[in-house]
Design an enzyme around this catalytic site. Structure first.
Site, PDB file in Angstrom:
ATOM      1  CB  CYS D   9     -43.307  51.074  53.838  1.00 41.62           C
ATOM      2  SG  CYS D   9     -41.767  50.243  54.025  1.00 41.62           S
ATOM      3  N   GLY D  35     -48.332  46.882  55.291  1.00 33.51           N
ATOM      4  CA  GLY D  35     -47.208  46.418  56.089  1.00 33.51           C
ATOM      5  C   GLY D  35     -47.664  45.966  57.458  1.00 33.51           C
ATOM      6  CE1 TYR D 250     -53.456  41.566  46.728  1.00 29.49           C
ATOM      7  CE2 TYR D 250     -51.184  42.256  47.048  1.00 29.49           C
ATOM      8  CZ  TYR D 250     -52.304  41.566  47.486  1.00 29.49           C
ATOM      9  OH  TYR D 250     -52.270  40.885  48.671  1.00 29.49           O
TER      10      TYR D 250
END
Lengths: 453, 453, 453, 453
Positions: D9, D35, D250
Site C-alpha cells: 500500500c 499499489g 526494490y
C-alpha cells in the site's frame, strides 16, 4: 416512465439448491425493475460466506466466473435503487458481517423509521457504522444480543426496530426470512423444482427459475430454513397488515402476484373504477406506456370506449448529451414517447396514467397529444392525488415537490393543460384491490397522510 | 421481437439548416429500429464533406464534439442492420468518394439485384471495390458517367442499376433524393420549421425534429435540393409502385406514415381482417409484444373478444452468458417475455403475432402460455405464411429455414403446439392496406414468390 | 518521450505458416512503437482474403475469435500513427480491394511525394477515392495496369509512384514485398522456424516469433513469395540508398538491426561523437529517458564522466483531466519524468536527448533539473538541429514550429534555459553511422534540407 | 518486473490546503507503484467526511466531478495492492466510520501481527467486522476506548496493536499521522507551498505537488495536525528502528528519500558492494530493467566493466489472451523484455537484478540472453537470498515457493542456467545502506528469518 417515485429494493433468498447463486442471479434479473443501481449476492458453502456486489445492472455485475466463486447451496441477493448522484458502492447489499457466532449476510427491502435512534444508542455503546444503510443497525443488534442462538437474536433484533422490512438473513448453515408486522413490502415463498426453497420480493422471480408459488411470508412471521427440514415458522409479531398499495398502483411487475392478488387484475380494476369517476364522452382511451396499460384496458372494457395505442414507447432510449436545437421542444419526453398521430388527430382522448407525482411529465405528454391534433385530452389517474412522502421504503420527492400537495385538482388540471382531470379516490382505489377503508389492510399514507404510528 | 427477419437500413437527409448534422443525429435515433449495427453521418460545409461512421447505436457513435466536426447546413445519415458475426466497419455508410466533380456521400436503403453484374463490368474496366456494399457500384457509375453535371450523372447511374433503392446523395452544394421506380422502400419529404428540408425513411423521424410531412418521394422520382430554391423534381422512371408490404406488417414504426397510410391503422386493419379468418370462440385476445399489439387490438375490436395484456415484455433484457440450470426451460424467451398467469389460466386464448418466420419463437411462446394454464391457444398471424426470401433490401433466412416454405399449415400448427393456427391470406392482407391483388401496388413476394422481374 | 516527431507506420508480412495471422499479431505488437492509433491484419486462406482493422493498440483490436477469422497461411499487418484529432477509421490499413484479378490487400510504410498528381490523373479517368491514404493510389494503378500478371502490374504501378514506400502486397496465393529505390524506410526479411518467411519494418519483430534475420529487402527490390518456392527477387529500380537517418536517431527500437547496423550501437556512437563536440567538464551524464539512454551511455564511456540515472520515467502515466493547482508547475512533464535529486543536487549535469523539435519539453526538463539543484545543466543533442519537415513518411511539425528553423543555437540555448547547448553536426552524425557526407547513403533532409528530387 | 513480491500500500495525508483532495490525487498518482488494485480518498469539509474509493488505478478512479465532491481542506488517500483474483471492493481504503465522537477515516500501510487476536476479542464483546482488513480493528479500538478525546483514543488504540503500521487518521477538524515503534514502513512529512502539510509513504509524492521535505515521521511518533497550529508531536512509543530494508532493495521509487537516505544511492551502493562479491571478468554489465538499473550502474562504476543496456523493456506490454504458437518460447517474458543482440552476442555478460524470488523469471531471462548469443551469463543479485516470508506489510509467496528457501546457491545457479550466481550477503547489504548487523536498524527478516518478536 416514472422517474419521480421508486421502489427502493428487491430481495431474494435461495435455500437447498446446488446452484443457489445462479438461481439468485436469474431471480434478481426478474426483479431488476425494483432497483437498477447496484446488485449483490452472498452465498454460503456451509463453512464460509462469499459476497460479490457492485454498481450496475444484475447482468453487468455478475459473470460466469463470479457466480462460480459464489459457491454453496444457499444464497441471498439484492438489487438497489438509489437517488441520482449517490454512487457509494459501500451502500450496496448484502450487508456482510463477521461476529461472535460466525458470519452472516443480510438483504433488506424497506426502511426503518427508528434507524437514527437505534444507531445513536448503538454508537453510544461503542459501535461503529461504516455505511449509511439502515440495515447496518440489524447486524449490530444481532451481534450484541445476549441470546445464544441466531434465531433468538434475530427475534431480539427485529423487536428493536420499527418501520418496513422484508429481510432475508443468511448464516453458514441456515437462512431466515422475516417480514415486519404490517407487511408493508411484499415477500413470497416458493418451491424450487428440486425441493429447495426460494423467497423473493415478487413472484415474477419464481417463473424464470421454474419455482412454484407456495404462499406469502406472513406479516410478523419469521421463516427458518434448515437442511433437510421443512421451513419452520415463528410468529414474532401479531400480523396487522398494512400492505403498500403503491405496489399495486405502480411498483410491482404486472405478472406478479403480491399480497395474494394479481397485480395486473388490480390495475385493471383501478381502470374500471376510474371509468366511473367523472365519466366522460370520448373517442379513444389510451395509456401512458407502460404504467398505464392495464388500467387503460380496464377503463376501456368498463366504459366501452375503444382502447388504442395512442403513444408509442421508444425502446432505444438512453441518455443523450446533445443539446436540441431551439425548435425542438420537449425533447426529453419525445425521445421516449411518440404520439400515434392517426389515433389522436381530431379525437377526444382519455389518457390514463398510474399516478401524477410532480406533474411535469404529464404536462409534456398532454402538450404532445394536443400538438398531434387531439381535440380534447382528459387525464385519468388510476390512483388518488399523491400528497405525502413515504417513510416505508419508497423513494418519494419531498412534499413541496408533490404537485397534489400544493395545488387543487383544478390547478393541476390547468398546469398540465388537460381538458379535464380525475383521480381515483381512496374508496374506489381500495375497492379495486378488494378492500375497504374500514378494513384498513393497506397503507395509503402517500395518498392520505394516514401514517401508521 | 423478430430476430429472424429485419429491415436492413434507414436513411435521412437534411438540407438548409445550420445544425444539419444534429438534426440528422436525432432523426437517425428515431430510425434506430431499422438498423442497430452501425451509424454514420456526412455533412457538407459548402467546401468539403465531413464523415463520421462507426459500429454501434446512434447515441454511442456520436457525441457533441463529433457533431461539431460535422459542420455545414446539409447532411445525410444512415443506420445499418447486419447479420450477426459480420462486424466489418468498412461496410458502414455513408459511402464517401472523391471523384472528378469533387466529393460526394451516399446513403442507401435497399438492395440492388444486378449488383454483381454491374460490379463485374466495372471491375473489367479497371475499377476497384473496397467494400462489400452494393452502394459502391453507384459511386463508380457516377464517377464514370460521361455527363458533365452531377444531376445528369445520377440519372445515368440509376438507369444502370436494378432492384430496390431509396437513396440520398450529398455533394458540396446540393442534395439529391431518389427512389427506384417500384418504390420498394419508403422515403418521405418533410419541411423543417426554419424552411429547410428533410427526407427520411419514415415520418417518425420528422416529429422529433419538429418537421412536418410534405409528401412521399415518388417511385422513380429524383428530388434536387439547391440553396434558395424549392426542391426540383425529375421523373427518372415511370412510377410502377410495388411497395414492400412487410413495412406495414412489421418493419415500420407504428407511429409512421408510410406509402401514404398510417402504419398503426394498417396493422389494426390486419387484425380486423384476421378476426374474420377462421373465427373462433375464445376468452381473450393477446398480442405477442410489441409487434402483435396493433393487430391484436384490431382483432379484439372486430371480434368483441376482450383485449388483454397476456404476455409481458421485460425491458431489462440483454445478453447473459450464464448457462441456465437444467430445470430452467426456454430461458431465452422467458427472459424477454413473461406470461400474465391470471389473464391466461383456464382461458381460451387467441395470441396474435405479425408473422412466423422460423417457428421456434412461436413454439416457445405457446408452450409458455400452456404452462401458464391456458386451456386453448389459438395462434393468429396478421400476414400470410412467409414462404420466400426477399431480394429488395430485407434480411430474410434462406428458404430452407422458412417454416412455411417447408411445412403445411397443419404441420406448422402441430410444430408450434397450437390448438389452431390461421394466417391472413393475400387478399385479406391487401384489403387491410386498402389495395387488391389486381391493383398490384405492393410487393408481396415474401408471401407469394411473385417477384418483380 | 517525443510527442512532436513520429514514425508513421509499421508493416509486416507472413508467408507459409499455418498460424500466419497470429504471427502477424505478435509481430505488430513488437512494432507498436511505430504507430499506436490503429492496427489491422489481412490474411489469405488461398481462396479469399479476410481483413480486420480498427482504432487502438494491437492488443485491443484483436482477440482469439478475431484471429481465428483471419484464417490461412499468409497475412499482412499494419500499425498506424496519426495526428491527434483525426480518428477516421477509414484510413486504417491494410487497404483491401477486389479488382479484375481477384482480391488484394496492401500495407504501406512511407509517403508518396506525387500522390496528389497521380490521384488527380486517376480521378480524371473516372476513378473514385474513398480514403485519404496515398496507398489507395497503388490499388488503382495495379487495377488499371494493362499487364496480365499481378507481378507485372506491381512493377508497372510502383514505376508510377515517387517517394518513400516499404510495401507488402497480399493476393490470394502470393505475397510481395517492395521497397523504393532509396530505401527510405526499413524492411527486413526473416526466416520462420518452420521454413516460412516474414518481412517486417524492424527486426525486433523477428525475435518474439522465433524468426531469424536473413537480410534487408534491397532498395528498389521486389520480393515474390510463392508456395513451395524460395523468394524470387526482381530488381525494379537501381538501388540508390537514402536511408532515413532518423530511424537511427529516434524511431527504431534499440534492439533492432536496421539498414544493416544495430540501432543501439549507432546511438551509442552518436553519444561518443557528441562527447567530442564542445567537450565540457561535468560531474554526471544523464539521459532524457528513454530516447537518450544509449547515446548518454556512449557519451559517458567516451568522456569518462559517470553515467547516472538522473531522471526517472513514470510507468503509470496516462492522461489526466484534472487541472493542477496554481502552485503545480510543469505538471505535464513532471507526471512523466521525475528528477533524482540526489544525483543532480549541486552537480554539473550533462543531459543527453536524441533531438530537439519544438523545444518546449527540453525547457521543462532543464527547469526541473535546476529546481532539483543542478549547479549547471548542459544540453547535448545526439543529432543536428531539426530544421526541415519530412516528406518521406515521418510526421513532423511545420517549419515554423521547428525551433531550430527559427532560432540560432544560442537563442535556443537561452530559450531552454541551459548553460550550454551542443548538437551533433552532419559530419559527426554520419560518422556515427559509419558513413560520410560524400557517400550520401542516408537521407538527412530534416537536418539539412537536402531533399532527394 | 517483480511479479512475486509486492509492497501492499501507499498512504497520503494533506492538511491545510483548499484543494486537499486534488493534492491527494496527484500524490497518490506518484505512489501508484506501491499499489495498483484500488484507490481511495476521504476529505473533510469541517462538518462531514466524504469518501470515494474504487478498484483501479488512481487516474481511473477519480475525475474532476468526483474530486469536487471531495471538498474541504484536509484529505487522506490510499492505493492498494492485492493478490490476483481477490477483487473485493469492500477491502479498499480509506476505512470510514461514524462513531460516538463523529466521523473518521483511516488509511493504513502495513500489517498487524496480532490482528486476529484483537479481532476475536472485539467480536467477543459484540463487535461486527464487515471487511477483511486489519485496519478495521483500529476503528473499533478507537470507538470503544474509554477516553474522551480522539488523540487519547488513538494512543489507546495503537497500544493494543502490534506489527507494522504507517497510519493517517482524518477527523472532521484534525489529521493524525502515526508510525509503529519499529518504523517498518516509511512515512515522511512535507510542507506545502501554501504553508499546509503533507504526509506520504514516499517523498516522490512531494515533488509533483511542489512540497518540500521536512523530516520523517519518527518511529513511535504521533503527529497531530490542527488548524492554525504547527504539527504537535507525541512520542507514543520509544523508537526502536527496524526499517524494511526491501524498501531500498526494490519497493521504493529510486527518486524517493526513505529512512533518511536516497533510494537510488542505496541501490548504487548495493551494486558497488556486489562487484566485490565473487568478482569476475566480463565484457559488459547489464541490468534487468527497471529494478536492476541503479545497482548495475553502481556495479559498473566500481568494477570498471562497461554498463550497457542489454535488455530492453517494452512499454506496450499488457495482457494478451492469444496462445503462442508452439515455436514461440518464453513468450511472457519476451513480450516485456527483449535482448539487445549486438550488446550480448559473444560477450561475457554480468546481469544484475534486485532479487530472486521464485527463480522462474531469472531462468527465462538468462535463457533469452544465451539464445541471443551471450558466451557467459553471470547473475548478480543486489540483495541476499530471499528465504523467509514477510509479516510486516509485504506480499510474499509462502516459504515453499521461495527458491532460496529450498535450494542451495549452486542449485539455484543450475536451475536458472547461469554460469555463476552471487548474492549480496547480509553484511554487505547493510554496509550499502550505511548500517551494520550490530546496529540492527533494519528489518532483514526476509533474508535472515530474524523476525522482531
Amino acid at each position: 416512465m416514472r422517474e419521480d417515485i421508486n421502489e427502493k429494493c428487491a430481495v431474494v433468498g435461495i435455500f437447498g439448491h446446488e446452484e443457489a447463486s445462479k438461481l439468485a442471479y436469474f431471480s434478481l434479473h426478474s426483479l431488476q425493475h425494483r432497483g437498477q443501481e447496484a446488485a449483490g449476492i452472498s452465498s454460503s458453502d456451509g463453512k464460509k460466506l462469499h459476497t460479490i456486489k457492485d454498481r450496475g445492472l444484475v447482468m453487468r455485475v455478475f459473470n460466469e466466473d463470479k457466480l462460480e466463486t459464489l459457491s454453496g447451496s444457499s444464497a441471498v441477493g439484492h438489487t438497489r435503487y438509489s437517488t441520482a448522484g449517490d454512487d457509494s458502492i459501500l451502500d450496496a447489499q448484502p450487508v456482510f458481517a463477521r461476529y461472535d457466532l460466525g458470519e452472516m449476510a443480510i438483504v433488506h427491502n424497506g426502511n426503518l423509521t427508528n434507524a437514527e435512534e437505534v444507531r445513536n444508542q448503538l454508537i453510544e455503546k461503542g459501535a461503529i457504522f461504516q455505511t449509511f444503510m439502515d440495515t447496518e443497525n440489524l447486524i449490530h443488534l444481532i451481534a450484541k444480543s445476549s441470546k445464544n442462538k441466531l434465531v433468538d437474536r434475530i427475534v431480539d433484533a427485529v423487536q428493536k426496530i420499527e418501520g418496513a422490512f422484508s429481510l432475508v438473513f443468511l448464516s453458514r448453515t441456515k437462512m431466515f426470512a422475516m417480514r415486519d408486522r404490517f407487511g408493508f413490502r411484499p415477500l413470497s415463498l416458493g418451491r424450487l423444482p428440486n425441493g429447495g426453497y426460494i423467497v423473493a420480493s415478487e413472484t415474477c422471480a419464481f417463473d424464470l427459475v421454474g419455482a412454484t408459488f407456495v404462499r406469502d411470508v406472513e406479516p410478523g412471521e419469521l421463516l427458518i430454513f434448515e437442511k433437510d427440514k421443512a421451513p419452520q415458522s415463528i410468529k414474532v409479531f401479531e400480523a396487522t397488515p398494512k400492505h403498500c398499495i403503491f405496489e399495486y398502483v405502480y411498483f410491482a411487475r404486472p405478472d406478479s402476484t403480491v399480497f395474494g392478488q394479481s397485480v395486473y387484475q388490480m390495475r385493471k380494476n383501478m381502470g374500471k373504477e376510474l371509468s366511473k369517476i367523472e365519466p366522460i364522452e370520448a373517442d379513444v382511451v389510451i395509456p401512458v406506456p407502460d404504467g398505464g396499460v392495464p388500467s387503460a384496458i380496464g377503463y376501456s372494457q368498463a366504459s366501452g370506449i375503444p382502447y388504442e395505442m395512442g403513444i408509442m414507447r421508444n425502446h432505444y432510449i438512453g441518455r443523450t448529451f446533445i443539446e436540441p436545437t431551439q425548435e425542438m421542444r420537449d425533447l426529453k419526453v419525445k425521445m421516449k414517447l411518440s404520439p400515434m398521430i392517426d389515433v389522436i388527430k381530431g379525437k377526444r382522448v382519455i389518457v390514463v396514467d398510474d399516478s401524477i407525482v410532480r406533474g411535469t411529465t404529464s404536462r409534456r405528454i398532454i402538450r404532445m397529444l394536443k400538438e398531434a391534433g387531439a381535440s380534447e385530452v382528459h387525464m385519468r389517474v388510476s390512483s388518488p392525488p399523491t400528497t405525502d412522502p413515504c417513510f416505508y421504503g419508497v423513494d418519494t420527492p419531498s412534499k413541496d415537490k408533490l404537485i397534489a400537495a400544493n395545488m387543487t385538482n383544478q390547478e393541476i388540471c390547468d398546469y398540465i393543460e388537460a381538458d379535464s382531470l380525475a383521480y381515483l379516490d381512496e374508496d374506489s382505489l381500495l375497492r379495486s384491490v378488494n378492500s375497504t377503508v374500514s378494513e384498513e389492510k393497506y397503507c395509503t399514507a402517500c395518498f392520505t397522510g394516514k401514517y401508521i404510528v
